[in-house]
Design a protein around this motif. Structure first.
Motif, short mmCIF file in Angstrom:
data_model
loop_
_atom_site.label_atom_id
_atom_site.label_comp_id
_atom_site.label_asym_id
_atom_site.label_seq_id
_atom_site.Cartn_x
_atom_site.Cartn_y
_atom_site.Cartn_z
N ASP A 62 -3.19 3.08 -12.35
CA ASP A 62 -3.32 2.38 -11.07
C ASP A 62 -4.72 1.80 -10.92
O ASP A 62 -4.90 0.68 -10.45
CB ASP A 62 -3.04 3.34 -9.91
N ILE A 92 9.38 3.91 -11.36
CA ILE A 92 9.17 3.04 -10.21
C ILE A 92 10.24 3.30 -9.15
O ILE A 92 9.95 3.36 -7.95
CB ILE A 92 9.17 1.56 -10.64
N LEU A 130 9.42 6.36 -7.18
CA LEU A 130 8.40 6.09 -6.16
C LEU A 130 9.03 5.44 -4.93
O LEU A 130 8.74 5.83 -3.79
CB LEU A 130 7.30 5.20 -6.73
N LYS A 190 2.33 1.22 -10.62
CA LYS A 190 2.50 2.18 -9.54
C LYS A 190 1.74 1.71 -8.29
O LYS A 190 2.20 1.89 -7.17
CB LYS A 190 2.01 3.55 -9.97
#
Length: 677
Positions: A298, A567, A570, A663
């Protein structure tokens, strides 16, 4: 490819060009091994193992189901991998835990890697290390349990591997500075001090002290978005590694009168503490968890974003980046085809058909021009045409219906399950008539349909079951890959698919030898022998160049799908608690590959515009169900005839998803939706 005469490679194993397999190695039928690899003596490779290109596996290594090894990895002699935390004799879990070894990583001799662990890019695991946790990118780990002792060089970084003292030191890392503090010495001892505004460039709002740290422990491992810090070792010493996304350097803090100034957006780690080390940290602000960036990937994504007054734009799907990452392999594939001088139905198509059939665990793969052709050719090969009916979901892309109509048959829609969006099996039986010849099941959005229930009904009425797998490359239903769940399956390789060509393409997969041959004949002008046409056919053949590209991309497909799943996790975690957002239902019997991530919202269009205004691209899959399209007005359907499909189509919104969305970008999408809904 070289295979030693005393090696055993079972039929069905896929091994790339120029790979060498040495004596007493045993490779099971479904293993996938890339090009230019070196598999040394006494290596055992199970079925569900995927190995990239240019991988070296030294002697005595056993690779178990669930292991994913990326390109340019080195695995030393007798390294041990595990896929079950609590193994029992004769007891097998439903699904083995997966372990990922990412690009450029090295595993030392006799190292042990526990399951469900990721070894980061360019990381190095020392000989004999026992790895119990994820290893960050570029980290060097040793010991039992493994701990970080340093960081490797990478192509991205201009790395100074020498640990610098702070006196007379300069840094290549943006904003990092070394501050020598005044010292007053007399008979009573030494006194060092700092004045705000004179020695320190920020007002101190917080301090903390780190001490009694075991030498093997690390601290930090994060960056701050806004916070500045000043570090000084009061007693003893410790090492600080800093990385700004361009340079990486290490510094030794070993004096109380010289400290290190760390600005925002610099990744920091403190480690190698002496037993008497006491580290004082002065901070520019009070504790704020939202100011931390704790994931290195990230962080790298954030520092790659150019600073400008415009907000970051998050694309719906980033096709450019994923192709840049494998550009050398794609260029190599292009050159193979160009140098061969053979551009239609050559070695690349044949090899891809074998590799994709093995990937989907079926006997036959026939490359065709596109996904629509794949479905249409299956129907034609089964002699389905005028006067026949084919049951199809009311909730799908129109291509599924078009394949039926193009044969002269009639699509008979059946409503979907409102949770999975796939065809609802218990409604199929009600739609069957004497004219029904097949059920065309769609694995919509990458999640398999309920194939057991569909097959039971089809068997009862002697119907063919055809899978529309255009969005589900690599998805599984009860452990079996899509493409192997019915009588035949049609795949699309349109560029946006999970496995996409750089152009158009498709394939038919089946265990039916007769069907495969007929599809191949139909797609080649109705000919098996040049200039001898047995039946009226069409021109629908997978291009040789696209097959070469697909072969290279197939090697990365599972890793890309794993990223999509992360993903999706998340998104699920961040959006599931919002009362007016419907997140996708996850069927425990399936393994989705998340071709798209689709939410529902009663004011879909408003939300889509809000996201677009914030620089976040979305799409709608699909705004109008097939029965309400003008193309099918002659079937006579009216609004309200299929209310579940109509409701779904009025509320669905696809969020950014793909193999290269980060992310950080995903969290930005989640945060924005949390604010506006």
């Amino acid at each position: 490819m070289f295979v030693h005469k005393k090696a055993l490679i079972e039929d069905g194993a896929t091994i790339g060009q120029n790979t060498r397999v040495w004596a007493f190695t045993h490779i099971l039928p479904k293993a996938l091994i890339g090009c230019d690899c070196n598999i040394c003596d006494h290596v055992f490779i199970e079925n569900d193992v995927q190995i990239g290109d240019r991988v070296t596996i030294k002697s005595g290594v056993q690779l178990w189901d669930g292991l994913r090894v990326s390109n340019d990895v080195f695995i030393g002699p007798n390294a041990t991998f595990t896929n079950d935390l609590f193994p029992r004799s004769k007891e097998f879990p439903e699904q083995f835990l997966s372990t990922q070894i990412l690009e450029g990583a090295s595993i030392g001799a006799n190292a042990t890697i526990l399951p469900n662990i990721t070894i980061g890019k360019k990381a190095m695991v020392g000989a004999g290390a026992v790895v119990t946790k994820d290893v960050p990118a570029n980290a060097i780990v040793v010991g039992n349990p493994a701990y970080i002792i340093g960081y490797t060089q990478t192509n991205r970084l201009t790395t100074n591997t020498e640990v610098k003292g702070l006196n007379n030191c300069t840094s290549n890392i943006t904003g990092v500075d070394f501050i020598s503090l005044p010292v007053i010495s007399d008979l009573r001892g030494d006194l060092s001090f700092a004045e705000i505004g004179k020695h320190l460039p920020f007002t101190v709002k917080r301090y903390f002290i780190v001490y009694n740290v075991h030498n093997k422990e690390i601290r930090g491992e994060h960056a701050h978005k806004k916070l500045s810090q000043f570090l000084v070792c009061i007693t003893g010493n410790c090492t600080v590694m800093l990385d700004d996304g361009v340079n990486r350097e290490e510094y030794l803090l070993d004096t109380p009168n010289c400290g290190l100034l760390i600005p925002p957006m610099v990744w920091g780690v403190q480690y190698k503490y002496s037993e008497d080390a006491v580290l004082l940290v002065l901070a520019s602000d009070v504790y704020d968890e939202s100011d931390y960036i704790r994931d290195f990937d990230d962080f790298i994504e954030r520092v790659k974003i150019p600073t400008s007054p415009q907000a970051e734009t998050i694309p719906f799907l980033d096709l450019k980046t994923s192709h840049i990452e494998i550009r050398p392999q794609l260029e190599k594939a292009f050159n193979r085809v160009l140098d061969s001088g053979w551009f239609i139905l050559g070695k690349e198509v044949k090899q891809f058909e074998l590799e994709f059939a093995a990937f989907c665990e079926v006997d036959h793969c026939v490359g065709v021009g596109n996904g629509l052709d794949a479905l249409e050719l299956i129907l034609q090969a089964y002699n389905i045409g005028a006067g026949d009916e084919v049951i199809v979901p009311s909730n799908t892309y129109i291509a599924t219906w078009l394949a039926i109509s193009n044969t002269g048959a009639t699509p008979v829609p059946v409503e979907p399950d409102e949770y999975t969006y796939n065809i609802k099996p218990r409604l199929i039986e009600k739609a069957i008539t004497a004219k029904t010849k097949a059920v065309l099941a769609v694995h919509l959005y990458g999640q398999p349909a309920d194939m057991d229930a569909i097959n039971i009904i089809a068997k009862k009425y002697h119907l063919k079951v055809i899978e529309d797998a255009a969005q589900a490359h690599g998805a599984k239903y009860k452990g079996k890959p899509v493409g192997s769940l019915g009588d035949a399956a049609g795949f699309s390789f349109y560029p946006t698919k999970n496995l996409g060509a750089i152009g158009d393409g498709g394939a038919v997969l089946t265990n039916d030898t007769e069907l495969a041959q007929k599809v191949r004949t139909l797609g080649n002008y109705g000919s098996q022998k040049k200039y001898h046409n047995e039946i009226i056919g069409v021109n629908s053949r997978l291009d040789e160049l696209q097959a070469a590209f697909l072969r290279e991309k197939l090697k990365s497909l599972n890793l890309w799908n794993i990223h999509r799943r992360k993903i999706a996790e998340l998104y699920n975690q961040g959006l599931v608690t919002l009362s007016n957002i419907t997140t996708p239902h996850i069927d425990s019997s399936t393994e989705s590959v998340w071709h798209v991530y689709v939410i529902r919202h009663p004011q879909r269009d408003k939300l889509a515009q809000q996201l677009l205004d914030a620089g976040i691209s979305t799409m709608i899959h699909y705004p109008t169900p097939p029965h309400l399209q003008p193309a099918y007005k002659e079937l006579g359907y009216q609004r309200g005839d299929f209310p579940i499909a109509e409701k779904i189509h009025s509320e669905i919104l696809s969020l950014p998803m793909g193999p290269d969305i980060s992310k950080a970008q995903t969290k930005k999408v989640i945060t924005f939706i949390q604010k506006v809904v």
